[in-house]
Write a protein that holds these residues in place. Structure first.
Motif, PDB file in Angstrom:
ATOM      1  N   LEU A 180       0.830  -1.205   0.000  1.00  0.00           N
ATOM      2  CA  LEU A 180       0.000   0.000   0.000  1.00  0.00           C
ATOM      3  C   LEU A 180       0.865   1.255   0.000  1.00  0.00           C
ATOM      4  CD1 LEU A 180      -2.389  -1.921   0.464  1.00  0.00           C
ATOM      5  CD2 LEU A 180      -3.327  -0.155   1.966  1.00  0.00           C
ATOM      6  N   HIS A 181       0.550   2.149  -0.893  1.00  0.00           N
ATOM      7  CA  HIS A 181       1.334   3.371  -1.065  1.00  0.00           C
ATOM      8  C   HIS A 181       0.430   4.464  -1.628  1.00  0.00           C
ATOM      9  CE1 HIS A 181       1.109   1.565  -5.035  1.00  0.00           C
ATOM     10  NE2 HIS A 181       1.227   2.803  -5.497  1.00  0.00           N
ATOM     11  N   GLN A 182       0.946   5.688  -1.592  1.00  0.00           N
ATOM     12  CA  GLN A 182       0.260   6.806  -2.249  1.00  0.00           C
ATOM     13  C   GLN A 182       1.037   7.159  -3.505  1.00  0.00           C
ATOM     14  OE1 GLN A 182       0.890   9.244   1.338  1.00  0.00           O
ATOM     15  NE2 GLN A 182      -1.251   9.861   1.149  1.00  0.00           N
ATOM     16  N   ASP A 183       0.368   7.594  -4.554  1.00  0.00           N
ATOM     17  CA  ASP A 183       1.066   8.125  -5.730  1.00  0.00           C
ATOM     18  C   ASP A 183       1.266   9.613  -5.462  1.00  0.00           C
ATOM     19  OD1 ASP A 183       0.742   5.595  -6.748  1.00  0.00           O
ATOM     20  OD2 ASP A 183      -0.549   6.178  -8.410  1.00  0.00           O
ATOM     21  N   LYS A 184       2.432   9.955  -4.954  1.00  0.00           N
ATOM     22  CA  LYS A 184       2.625  11.356  -4.551  1.00  0.00           C
ATOM     23  C   LYS A 184       3.937  11.940  -5.060  1.00  0.00           C
ATOM     24  CE  LYS A 184       4.482  10.116  -0.084  1.00  0.00           C
ATOM     25  NZ  LYS A 184       4.369  10.101   1.354  1.00  0.00           N
TER      26      LYS A 184
ATOM     27  N   MET B 105      -1.360   5.954 -15.993  1.00  0.00           N
ATOM     28  CA  MET B 105      -0.892   7.205 -16.598  1.00  0.00           C
ATOM     29  C   MET B 105      -1.174   8.348 -15.637  1.00  0.00           C
ATOM     30  SD  MET B 105      -3.545   7.603 -19.768  1.00  0.00           S
ATOM     31  CE  MET B 105      -4.013   5.928 -20.137  1.00  0.00           C
ATOM     32  N   ARG B 106      -0.252   9.278 -15.635  1.00  0.00           N
ATOM     33  CA  ARG B 106      -0.295  10.390 -14.682  1.00  0.00           C
ATOM     34  C   ARG B 106       0.225  11.659 -15.331  1.00  0.00           C
ATOM     35  NH1 ARG B 106       2.625   6.969 -10.039  1.00  0.00           N
ATOM     36  NH2 ARG B 106       1.615   5.010 -10.472  1.00  0.00           N
ATOM     37  N   MET B 107      -0.132  12.789 -14.744  1.00  0.00           N
ATOM     38  CA  MET B 107       0.511  14.055 -15.122  1.00  0.00           C
ATOM     39  C   MET B 107       1.554  14.344 -14.047  1.00  0.00           C
ATOM     40  SD  MET B 107      -2.542  16.551 -16.492  1.00  0.00           S
ATOM     41  CE  MET B 107      -1.564  18.039 -16.671  1.00  0.00           C
TER      42      MET B 107
ATOM     43  N   TYR C  76      -4.246   5.708  -0.236  1.00  0.00           N
ATOM     44  CA  TYR C  76      -3.354   4.535  -0.245  1.00  0.00           C
ATOM     45  C   TYR C  76      -4.007   3.430  -1.059  1.00  0.00           C
ATOM     46  CZ  TYR C  76      -0.256   6.462   3.309  1.00  0.00           C
ATOM     47  OH  TYR C  76       0.666   7.230   3.975  1.00  0.00           O
ATOM     48  N   HIS C  77      -3.174   2.725  -1.825  1.00  0.00           N
ATOM     49  CA  HIS C  77      -3.694   1.626  -2.643  1.00  0.00           C
ATOM     50  C   HIS C  77      -2.563   0.641  -2.917  1.00  0.00           C
ATOM     51  CE1 HIS C  77      -2.030   4.620  -5.405  1.00  0.00           C
ATOM     52  NE2 HIS C  77      -1.692   3.586  -6.179  1.00  0.00           N
ATOM     53  N   GLY C  78      -2.936  -0.573  -3.311  1.00  0.00           N
ATOM     54  CA  GLY C  78      -1.920  -1.574  -3.629  1.00  0.00           C
ATOM     55  C   GLY C  78      -2.566  -2.845  -4.158  1.00  0.00           C
TER      56      GLY C  78
HETATM   57 MN    MN Z   1       0.179   3.584  -7.208  1.00  0.00          MN
END
Ligand code: MN
Ligand code: SIN
Length: 223
Positions: A134-138, A216-218, A190-192
């Protein structure tokens, strides 16, 4: 290509998991899934090969190849300074269009859709034993939504809250062709991936074992 990624309406059984996070099962057609797998087979050949990133000296069980910007724990660079120093492949235009269709499919407003210009994709490969804690995309400066596409074996995906890895969270299955978008109040949740389900890839999706996931992300970065 434009025809391949024309949105199919109505969207099938989209489900809001938490405010800002939506799951659309079976969003990609089988033809699209297969085509994406074909692209994946090219991406893994480099110039930056697919690799397991190292976190505090330990290899992740997931292997990743990036487009546009290279992600390494915990930053983005144009060249893969932790792999072979090569520049990553450019971010493909078709993926920007697909990302916008994904936002449309998950009910985002026209302003968000129009300004959505993803510039990095983390393309993950999961074998039967792979997990993603589990993590954040930050690591992105932009808080524009993250668009996730899955092809191949089904996994159990845990989507939680923005405060901690603890409950409340929702466990859901992400299967081949599924779309998951998280933005707004869910952007930093948080997700994983807690479990892979072996031998669940449907016939005709282009891959017989393992799971490919594209997020995909900006980045919000220049240069
Ligand atoms: Mn992620
Ligand atoms: C990620 O969190 O970056 C990937 C998620 C997934 O594999 O579904």
């Amino acid at each position: 290509m434009t025809a391949l990624f024309t949105p199919q309406l109505p969207e099938r059984d989209a489900q809001e998991i938490t405010p800002g996070a939506t799951h659309v099962p079976n969003w990609l057609t089988q033809e699209q899934q297969k085509w994406i797998v074909g692209q994946f087979r090219e991406w893994v050949q480099g110039p930056v090969p697919i690799r397991a990133a190292k976190i505090r000296g330990h290899e992740m069980s997931v292997r990743t190849v990036c487009l546009g910007w290279h992600w390494q724990p915990y930053r983005y660079t144009r060249t893969a300074t932790d792999v072979n120093g090569a520049r990553v492949l450019p971010f493909p235009d078709w993926m920007i269009r697909l990302g916008r269709h994904a936002l449309q499919a998950t009910g985002h407003d026209t302003a968000t859709i129009g300004s959505y210009t993803p510039d990095t994709a983390l393309v993950n490969f999961y074998d039967a034993n792979a997990r993603l804690g589990l993590h954040q995309d930050k690591d992105e400066e932009s808080r524009a939504p993250v668009v996730s596409l899955s092809v191949g074996d089904t996994c159990t995906f845990r989507f939680g809250n923005t405060e901690s890895r603890k409950k409340p969270y929702t466990d859901l299955l992400l299967a081949s062709g599924d779309l998951f978008v998280f933005g707004g109040p869910a952007r930093l949740a948080y997700h994983g991936v807690t479990k892979m389900h072996q031998d669940t890839a449907p016939e005709g999706c282009g891959i017989s074992r393992g799971r490919i996931n594209i997020t995909m992300r900006m980045t919000g970065l220049d240069g």
